[in-house]
Enzyme design. Structure first.
Site, mmCIF file in Angstrom:
data_model
loop_
_atom_site.group_PDB
_atom_site.id
_atom_site.type_symbol
_atom_site.label_atom_id
_atom_site.label_comp_id
_atom_site.label_asym_id
_atom_site.label_seq_id
_atom_site.Cartn_x
_atom_site.Cartn_y
_atom_site.Cartn_z
ATOM 1 N N SER A 137 0.857 -1.190 0.000
ATOM 2 C CA SER A 137 0.000 0.000 0.000
ATOM 3 C C SER A 137 0.883 1.226 0.000
ATOM 4 C CB SER A 137 -0.900 0.003 1.239
ATOM 5 O OG SER A 137 -1.496 1.278 1.447
ATOM 6 N N TYR A 150 -2.682 -0.649 10.189
ATOM 7 C CA TYR A 150 -2.694 -0.981 8.766
ATOM 8 C C TYR A 150 -1.349 -0.654 8.127
ATOM 9 C CZ TYR A 150 -4.176 -1.030 3.866
ATOM 10 O OH TYR A 150 -4.289 -1.301 2.531
#
Length: 253
Positions: A137, A150
Protein backbone atom coordinates in the site's frame (compact mmCIF):
# COMPACT_ATOMS: atom_id res chain seq x y z
CA UNK A 1 1.68 -10.77 -24.88
CA UNK A 2 1.03 -11.41 -21.19
CA UNK A 3 -0.30 -14.91 -21.74
CA UNK A 4 -0.69 -17.07 -18.64
CA UNK A 5 -1.62 -20.19 -20.58
CA UNK A 6 -0.75 -23.42 -18.75
CA UNK A 7 0.07 -21.50 -15.56
CA UNK A 8 -1.51 -22.08 -12.16
CA UNK A 9 -2.25 -18.97 -10.12
CA UNK A 10 -3.25 -18.79 -6.46
CA UNK A 11 -4.94 -15.55 -5.40
CA UNK A 12 -5.89 -14.82 -1.81
CA UNK A 13 -8.89 -12.60 -1.21
CA UNK A 14 -9.95 -13.27 -4.79
CA UNK A 15 -13.67 -13.06 -4.14
CA UNK A 16 -14.07 -9.29 -4.28
CA UNK A 17 -12.42 -5.99 -5.08
CA UNK A 18 -8.85 -6.03 -6.34
CA UNK A 19 -8.52 -9.78 -5.81
CA UNK A 20 -11.58 -10.47 -7.93
CA UNK A 21 -10.33 -8.24 -10.73
CA UNK A 22 -6.98 -10.04 -10.70
CA UNK A 23 -8.69 -13.45 -10.69
CA UNK A 24 -10.91 -12.55 -13.65
CA UNK A 25 -8.04 -11.13 -15.72
CA UNK A 26 -5.61 -13.95 -14.98
CA UNK A 27 -8.23 -16.50 -16.01
CA UNK A 28 -8.94 -14.51 -19.18
CA UNK A 29 -5.24 -14.69 -19.99
CA UNK A 30 -5.30 -18.49 -19.70
CA UNK A 31 -4.32 -19.26 -16.11
CA UNK A 32 -6.03 -21.86 -13.98
CA UNK A 33 -7.06 -19.75 -10.99
CA UNK A 34 -7.32 -20.97 -7.41
CA UNK A 35 -9.06 -18.50 -5.11
CA UNK A 36 -8.40 -18.64 -1.38
CA UNK A 37 -11.12 -16.70 0.37
CA UNK A 38 -12.74 -16.47 3.79
CA UNK A 39 -16.08 -15.46 2.24
CA UNK A 40 -17.26 -18.64 0.54
CA UNK A 41 -20.19 -16.96 -1.18
CA UNK A 42 -18.17 -14.24 -2.89
CA UNK A 43 -15.51 -16.75 -3.94
CA UNK A 44 -18.16 -19.02 -5.44
CA UNK A 45 -19.61 -16.12 -7.42
CA UNK A 46 -16.21 -15.23 -8.85
CA UNK A 47 -15.50 -18.85 -9.74
CA UNK A 48 -18.88 -19.16 -11.46
CA UNK A 49 -18.12 -16.06 -13.52
CA UNK A 50 -14.70 -17.34 -14.52
CA UNK A 51 -15.97 -20.79 -15.42
CA UNK A 52 -18.04 -19.27 -18.24
CA UNK A 53 -14.78 -18.70 -20.13
CA UNK A 54 -11.94 -20.23 -18.10
CA UNK A 55 -11.08 -22.49 -15.19
CA UNK A 56 -11.20 -21.61 -11.51
CA UNK A 57 -11.57 -23.21 -8.09
CA UNK A 58 -12.21 -21.77 -4.65
CA UNK A 59 -11.22 -22.80 -1.14
CA UNK A 60 -12.74 -21.55 2.09
CA UNK A 61 -9.73 -20.69 4.19
CA UNK A 62 -8.62 -18.32 6.94
CA UNK A 63 -5.14 -17.31 5.80
CA UNK A 64 -4.12 -16.52 9.38
CA UNK A 65 -4.36 -20.25 10.20
CA UNK A 66 -1.28 -22.03 8.91
CA UNK A 67 -2.68 -25.54 8.94
CA UNK A 68 -5.67 -24.45 6.86
CA UNK A 69 -3.35 -22.78 4.36
CA UNK A 70 -1.04 -25.79 4.12
CA UNK A 71 -4.01 -28.08 3.53
CA UNK A 72 -5.21 -25.93 0.63
CA UNK A 73 -1.80 -25.74 -1.03
CA UNK A 74 -1.36 -29.49 -0.68
CA UNK A 75 -4.54 -29.87 -2.74
CA UNK A 76 -3.31 -27.47 -5.42
CA UNK A 77 0.18 -29.07 -5.55
CA UNK A 78 1.57 -27.14 -8.54
CA UNK A 79 1.85 -23.37 -8.45
CA UNK A 80 3.39 -20.87 -10.85
CA UNK A 81 1.98 -17.62 -9.46
CA UNK A 82 1.03 -16.48 -5.96
CA UNK A 83 -0.79 -13.21 -5.34
CA UNK A 84 -0.99 -12.36 -1.64
CA UNK A 85 -3.92 -9.98 -1.70
CA UNK A 86 -6.10 -10.86 1.32
CA UNK A 87 -6.17 -8.16 3.95
CA UNK A 88 -8.22 -6.12 6.37
CA UNK A 89 -8.14 -2.43 7.27
CA UNK A 90 -8.25 -0.56 10.56
CA UNK A 91 -8.65 3.08 11.55
CA UNK A 92 -6.75 4.42 14.53
CA UNK A 93 -3.61 6.07 15.84
CA UNK A 94 -1.07 4.24 18.00
CA UNK A 95 -2.71 5.28 21.27
CA UNK A 96 -6.26 4.55 20.06
CA UNK A 97 -5.53 1.13 18.54
CA UNK A 98 -6.59 -1.62 20.92
CA UNK A 99 -4.35 -4.65 21.28
CA UNK A 100 -7.04 -6.95 19.87
CA UNK A 101 -7.36 -4.80 16.75
CA UNK A 102 -3.59 -4.62 16.28
CA UNK A 103 -3.35 -8.40 16.60
CA UNK A 104 -6.20 -8.95 14.13
CA UNK A 105 -4.57 -6.79 11.48
CA UNK A 106 -1.24 -8.53 12.03
CA UNK A 107 -2.77 -12.01 11.89
CA UNK A 108 -4.50 -11.46 8.54
CA UNK A 109 -2.27 -9.01 6.70
CA UNK A 110 1.18 -10.13 7.86
CA UNK A 111 0.89 -13.68 9.13
CA UNK A 112 -1.58 -14.52 6.37
CA UNK A 113 0.94 -13.52 3.72
CA UNK A 114 3.71 -15.39 5.55
CA UNK A 115 1.57 -18.54 5.77
CA UNK A 116 0.98 -18.50 2.02
CA UNK A 117 4.65 -17.88 1.30
CA UNK A 118 5.58 -20.70 3.67
CA UNK A 119 3.25 -23.06 1.81
CA UNK A 120 3.93 -21.88 -1.74
CA UNK A 121 7.70 -21.47 -1.89
CA UNK A 122 8.60 -25.19 -1.62
CA UNK A 123 6.08 -25.93 -4.39
CA UNK A 124 7.62 -23.24 -6.58
CA UNK A 125 11.11 -24.59 -5.89
CA UNK A 126 9.95 -28.05 -6.95
CA UNK A 127 8.34 -26.53 -10.03
CA UNK A 128 11.53 -24.77 -11.12
CA UNK A 129 10.47 -21.23 -10.28
CA UNK A 130 7.53 -18.87 -10.10
CA UNK A 131 6.28 -15.34 -9.58
CA UNK A 132 5.00 -13.84 -6.33
CA UNK A 133 3.14 -10.57 -6.01
CA UNK A 134 2.26 -9.09 -2.63
CA UNK A 135 -0.27 -6.30 -2.17
CA UNK A 136 1.32 -3.58 -0.05
CA UNK A 137 0.00 0.00 0.00
CA UNK A 138 1.06 3.61 -0.24
CA UNK A 139 0.81 3.35 3.56
CA UNK A 140 3.99 1.29 3.47
CA UNK A 141 5.86 4.20 1.92
CA UNK A 142 4.36 7.40 3.35
CA UNK A 143 2.53 8.42 6.50
CA UNK A 144 -1.25 8.05 6.32
CA UNK A 145 -3.38 9.60 9.07
CA UNK A 146 -5.17 7.24 11.45
CA UNK A 147 -3.83 4.05 9.87
CA UNK A 148 -1.27 2.94 12.45
CA UNK A 149 -1.91 -0.82 12.46
CA UNK A 150 -2.69 -0.98 8.77
CA UNK A 151 0.50 0.91 7.90
CA UNK A 152 2.48 -1.43 10.14
CA UNK A 153 1.13 -4.43 8.26
CA UNK A 154 1.76 -3.03 4.81
CA UNK A 155 5.28 -1.95 5.76
CA UNK A 156 5.86 -5.57 6.70
CA UNK A 157 4.54 -6.73 3.33
CA UNK A 158 6.96 -4.41 1.55
CA UNK A 159 9.93 -5.71 3.59
CA UNK A 160 8.88 -9.33 3.25
CA UNK A 161 8.70 -8.93 -0.52
CA UNK A 162 12.25 -7.64 -0.72
CA UNK A 163 13.51 -10.44 1.55
CA UNK A 164 11.83 -13.17 -0.49
CA UNK A 165 13.14 -11.67 -3.73
CA UNK A 166 16.69 -11.83 -2.37
CA UNK A 167 16.48 -15.27 -0.79
CA UNK A 168 14.91 -17.13 -3.71
CA UNK A 169 16.41 -15.48 -6.77
CA UNK A 170 18.61 -18.56 -7.21
CA UNK A 171 15.47 -20.69 -7.39
CA UNK A 172 14.15 -18.63 -10.31
CA UNK A 173 11.41 -17.22 -8.08
CA UNK A 174 10.61 -13.56 -8.58
CA UNK A 175 8.89 -11.51 -5.90
CA UNK A 176 7.52 -7.98 -6.18
CA UNK A 177 4.92 -5.84 -4.45
CA UNK A 178 2.42 -3.24 -5.54
CA UNK A 179 1.33 -0.23 -3.50
CA UNK A 180 -2.13 1.01 -4.44
CA UNK A 181 -3.63 4.26 -3.24
CA UNK A 182 -7.41 4.36 -2.81
CA UNK A 183 -9.10 1.94 -5.19
CA UNK A 184 -12.87 2.09 -5.67
CA UNK A 185 -14.09 -1.26 -4.39
CA UNK A 186 -17.21 -2.43 -2.52
CA UNK A 187 -15.09 -2.18 0.64
CA UNK A 188 -14.71 1.57 0.14
CA UNK A 189 -18.43 2.02 -0.42
CA UNK A 190 -19.20 0.00 2.71
CA UNK A 191 -16.64 1.92 4.75
CA UNK A 192 -18.14 5.26 3.76
CA UNK A 193 -21.72 4.10 4.36
CA UNK A 194 -20.83 2.79 7.82
CA UNK A 195 -18.73 5.70 9.05
CA UNK A 196 -20.27 8.65 7.20
CA UNK A 197 -23.93 7.77 6.59
CA UNK A 198 -25.08 11.40 6.45
CA UNK A 199 -22.56 12.77 3.95
CA UNK A 200 -21.49 9.85 1.77
CA UNK A 201 -21.16 11.81 -1.47
CA UNK A 202 -19.01 14.48 0.18
CA UNK A 203 -16.65 11.91 1.71
CA UNK A 204 -16.42 9.94 -1.54
CA UNK A 205 -15.47 13.13 -3.37
CA UNK A 206 -12.90 14.02 -0.70
CA UNK A 207 -11.30 10.59 -0.82
CA UNK A 208 -11.25 10.66 -4.62
CA UNK A 209 -9.51 14.03 -4.73
CA UNK A 210 -6.82 12.93 -2.26
CA UNK A 211 -5.16 11.43 -5.35
CA UNK A 212 -3.66 14.22 -7.49
CA UNK A 213 -5.14 12.58 -10.59
CA UNK A 214 -8.56 13.46 -9.14
CA UNK A 215 -10.17 10.04 -8.72
CA UNK A 216 -9.80 6.65 -7.11
CA UNK A 217 -8.21 3.84 -9.03
CA UNK A 218 -10.16 0.98 -10.57
CA UNK A 219 -9.60 -2.65 -9.56
CA UNK A 220 -9.10 -3.47 -13.24
CA UNK A 221 -6.18 -1.02 -13.40
CA UNK A 222 -4.48 -2.77 -10.50
CA UNK A 223 -5.17 -6.13 -12.12
CA UNK A 224 -3.44 -5.00 -15.32
CA UNK A 225 -0.29 -4.13 -13.37
CA UNK A 226 -0.49 -7.44 -11.51
CA UNK A 227 -0.79 -9.30 -14.82
CA UNK A 228 2.36 -7.70 -16.17
CA UNK A 229 4.41 -8.38 -13.04
CA UNK A 230 3.33 -12.03 -12.93
CA UNK A 231 3.81 -12.65 -16.65
CA UNK A 232 6.93 -13.90 -18.41
CA UNK A 233 7.32 -10.44 -19.96
CA UNK A 234 8.38 -9.22 -16.49
CA UNK A 235 11.01 -11.93 -16.18
CA UNK A 236 13.76 -9.36 -15.50
CA UNK A 237 11.88 -7.71 -12.63
CA UNK A 238 12.23 -8.78 -9.00
CA UNK A 239 12.65 -7.06 -5.66
CA UNK A 240 10.63 -4.01 -6.70
CA UNK A 241 7.59 -2.17 -5.40
CA UNK A 242 5.25 -0.49 -7.85
CA UNK A 243 3.04 2.35 -6.60
CA UNK A 244 -0.26 2.60 -8.46
CA UNK A 245 -1.53 5.73 -6.80
CA UNK A 246 -2.66 8.47 -9.16
CA UNK A 247 0.38 10.52 -8.21
CA UNK A 248 -0.23 10.33 -4.45
CA UNK A 249 3.34 9.66 -3.31
CA UNK A 250 5.27 11.94 -5.64
CA UNK A 251 2.82 14.74 -6.37
CA UNK A 252 1.20 15.41 -2.97
CA UNK A 253 3.07 18.29 -1.34
Amino acid sequence: MFSLKDKTAVITGGGSGIGKAISLLFAKQGATVHIIELNEESAAQTVAEINTYGTAFSYACDVSQQQQVLAVFQKIKKIDILVNNAGIAHIGKAHTTEETDFDSVYQVNVKGAYNCLYAALPLMQANGGGAILNTASIASLVGISDRFAYSMSKGAIFSMSMSVARDYIGDHIRCNSISPARIHTPFVDGFIAKNYPDNQEEIFDKLSKSQPIGRMGKPEEVAALALYLCSDEAGFITGCDYPIDGGFIKLNN
